[in-house]
Enzyme design. Structure first.
Site, short mmCIF file in Angstrom:
data_model
loop_
_atom_site.label_atom_id
_atom_site.label_comp_id
_atom_site.label_asym_id
_atom_site.label_seq_id
_atom_site.Cartn_x
_atom_site.Cartn_y
_atom_site.Cartn_z
N VAL A 50 0.84 -1.32 -0.16
CA VAL A 50 -0.03 0.04 0.14
C VAL A 50 0.87 1.32 0.10
O VAL A 50 0.18 2.17 -0.02
CB VAL A 50 -1.10 0.13 1.24
CG1 VAL A 50 -2.18 -1.13 1.26
CG2 VAL A 50 -0.24 0.05 2.51
N TYR B 247 5.16 3.09 14.86
CA TYR B 247 3.53 2.69 14.99
C TYR B 247 2.58 3.62 15.48
O TYR B 247 1.74 4.03 14.80
CB TYR B 247 3.51 1.55 15.81
CG TYR B 247 2.10 0.62 15.57
CD1 TYR B 247 1.76 0.02 14.57
CD2 TYR B 247 1.20 0.60 16.50
CE1 TYR B 247 0.55 -0.65 14.45
CE2 TYR B 247 0.20 -0.18 16.75
CZ TYR B 247 -0.40 -0.64 15.60
OH TYR B 247 -1.45 -1.20 15.43
N1 LIG Z 1 -5.24 -7.01 16.50
C1 LIG Z 1 -5.21 -6.00 17.14
O1 LIG Z 1 -5.31 -6.22 18.60
C2 LIG Z 1 -4.95 -4.54 16.70
C3 LIG Z 1 -5.24 -3.42 17.66
C4 LIG Z 1 -5.12 -2.24 17.18
C5 LIG Z 1 -5.22 -1.95 15.78
N2 LIG Z 1 -4.98 -3.12 14.73
C6 LIG Z 1 -4.87 -2.74 13.51
O2 LIG Z 1 -5.53 -3.54 12.73
C7 LIG Z 1 -5.01 -3.90 11.42
C8 LIG Z 1 -4.98 -5.36 11.30
O3 LIG Z 1 -4.03 -5.91 12.66
P1 LIG Z 1 -3.71 -7.46 12.48
O4 LIG Z 1 -3.96 -7.57 14.17
O5 LIG Z 1 -4.45 -8.22 11.77
O6 LIG Z 1 -2.24 -7.40 12.19
P2 LIG Z 1 -1.68 -8.24 10.97
O7 LIG Z 1 -0.08 -8.07 11.03
O8 LIG Z 1 -2.16 -9.87 11.14
O9 LIG Z 1 -2.28 -7.83 9.86
C9 LIG Z 1 -1.62 -6.66 9.03
C10 LIG Z 1 -1.73 -7.08 7.60
O10 LIG Z 1 -1.19 -5.91 6.71
C11 LIG Z 1 -0.35 -6.55 5.84
N3 LIG Z 1 0.65 -5.36 5.79
C12 LIG Z 1 1.64 -4.90 6.19
N4 LIG Z 1 2.33 -4.04 5.44
C13 LIG Z 1 1.51 -3.95 4.55
C14 LIG Z 1 1.83 -3.09 3.31
N5 LIG Z 1 2.82 -1.93 3.39
N6 LIG Z 1 0.82 -3.14 1.79
C15 LIG Z 1 0.22 -4.42 2.21
N7 LIG Z 1 -0.03 -4.94 3.07
C16 LIG Z 1 0.76 -4.80 4.25
C17 LIG Z 1 0.34 -7.78 6.62
O11 LIG Z 1 1.02 -8.64 5.54
C18 LIG Z 1 -0.96 -8.36 7.27
O12 LIG Z 1 -1.39 -9.23 6.40
C19 LIG Z 1 -3.51 -3.11 11.62
O13 LIG Z 1 -3.67 -1.90 10.93
C20 LIG Z 1 -3.49 -2.75 13.17
O14 LIG Z 1 -2.76 -1.65 13.32
C21 LIG Z 1 -5.02 -4.28 15.29
#
Ligand SMILES: NC(=O)c1ccc[n+]([C@@H]2O[C@H](COP(=O)([O-])OP(=O)(O)OC[C@H]3O[C@@H](n4cnc5c(N)ncnc54)[C@H](O)[C@@H]3O)[C@@H](O)[C@H]2O)c1
Length: 319
Positions: A64, A150
């Site tokens: 992205v 982050y």
């Molecule tokens: N799980 C949680 O507790 C939590 C809490 C707060 C925020 N979030 C947010 O939710 C979203 C998803 O988190 P998650 O827990 O599923 O994490 P995750 O790491 O499993 O998922 C993130 C996804 O983004 C992809 N990604 C990373 N950089 C990328 C790039 N430059 N281009 C395309 N794809 C890219 C990764 O390969 C992965 O599939 C994130 O933005 C995270 O900040 C999650």
């Protein structure tokens, strides 16, 4: 039967990750066309393998931080590594993913007039001085620490979302997601729930940082996905930011005890120093979410942990 035109073209960035893959499942179930975009940094094809043959699902490898030219109705922007181990691995790329990723996805939304949702985070509150955290609290974030790539990246992404809303009248939704857990988390990403479960299942010592008295509130993935999809359905007046998570609070020691008990593990606890800038307390104030989305988390920690333990048990047996 589905209503005429009820099906939309949905883009899920980070769709092969933990939350993203569950969101893809839900959107397919709801009858939408789903384009899952991921660079597979922390996500895997395995998370969406069961969707690959589905006629309304498409998977695209794309980063992205580069522009994307497609036609869509709604964008869920989840792309970003979420665990400290992963986002600290290449901190410059982490900031780029949040900031350039937001600019690229907002640019796409503006071109095709799509509604766009940002997966923001409770980390925008940093180490909070108020408790529980309400959305009008501006946070206590270290701008130059090891978590800043982050935290500040996500804060800047929020800024961009609100500037596109003010400047270009773009329909935006900003979700501040609190600690969420469930199947398809990675076993080795250092997040507390997955780490404790894997350590307990292997009979390894369970690593508690600090004295374990720090608290967290844990939301099961199904509740979170329900909230995100409801948020996307709200009218233009509802932009957020809106806290999403679970407000039942547990100490890290309580979590460890539950995991040991539900896995019948003989693991012992070992204590290590707290990482830099680790917050003592985190709990969402969900008043806004309850009112705007007519939603509240339903899955108790006990039930969610049991589902997650069953998932990790299966994956460890397969590996
Ligand atoms: N799980 C949680 O507790 C939590 C809490 C707060 C925020 N979030 C947010 O939710 C979203 C998803 O988190 P998650 O827990 O599923 O994490 P995750 O790491 O499993 O998922 C993130 C996804 O983004 C992809 N990604 C990373 N950089 C990328 C790039 N430059 N281009 C395309 N794809 C890219 C990764 O390969 C992965 O599939 C994130 O933005 C995270 O900040 C999650």
């Amino acid at each position: 039967m589905r209503k005429y035109n009820a099906s939309k073209r949905m883009l899920v960035t980070g769709g092969a990750g933990f939350l993203g893959s569950h969101l893809c499942d839900r959107l397919i179930e709801q009858g939408h066309d789903v384009l899952c975009v991921d660079n597979f940094f922390t996500g895997t094809k395995r998370n969406v393998e069961h969707l690959l043959d589905h006629p309304r699902f498409e998977l695209m490898r794309h980063d992205v931080t580069f522009p994307l030219y497609i036609e869509v109705d709604e964008i869920f922007n989840l792309a970003c590594p979420a665990s400290p181990i992963h986002y600290q691995h290449d901190p410059v790329q982490t900031t780029k993913t949040s900031v350039h990723g937001a600019i690229n996805m907002l640019g796409l939304a503006k071109r095709v007039r799509a509604k766009i949702l940002q997966a923001s985070t409770s980390e925008v509150y940093g180490d909070p001085e108020i408790h529980p955290q309400t959305e009008d609290y501006w946070g206590n974030v270290n701008p130059i620490g090891i978590r800043s790539c982050y935290d500040e990246g996500k804060r800047c992404a929020e800024t961009l979302f609100f500037d596109y809303w003010r400047q270009h009248a773009l329909p935006i939704k900003v979700a501040r997601i609190f600690n969420t857990y469930g199947p398809r988390m990675q076993p080795n990403d250092g997040r507390v729930v997955s780490s404790f479960i894997v350590q307990a299942l292997k009979g390894d010592p369970i690593t508690v940082f600090g004295d374990g008295g720090q608290t967290r509130s844990f939301c099961y993935v199904d509740d979170l996905v329900e909230a995100i999809t409801r948020l996307m359905l709200t009218g233009e007046g509802c932009t957020g930011p809106i806290n999403l998570g679970n407000n039942s609070e547990f100490t890290i020691l309580e979590l460890a005890e539950k995991v040991i008990s539900y896995t019948n593990s003989r693991s012992k606890l070992i204590f290590k120093p707290l990482p830099q800038d680790d917050p003592r307390q985190r709990q969402p104030d969900l008043t806004k979410a309850k009112a705007a989305l007519n939603w509240e988390p339903k899955v108790a920690l006990e039930d969610g942990l049991k589902e997650t333990i069953a998932y990790f048990r299966r994956s460890l047996e397969l590996s």
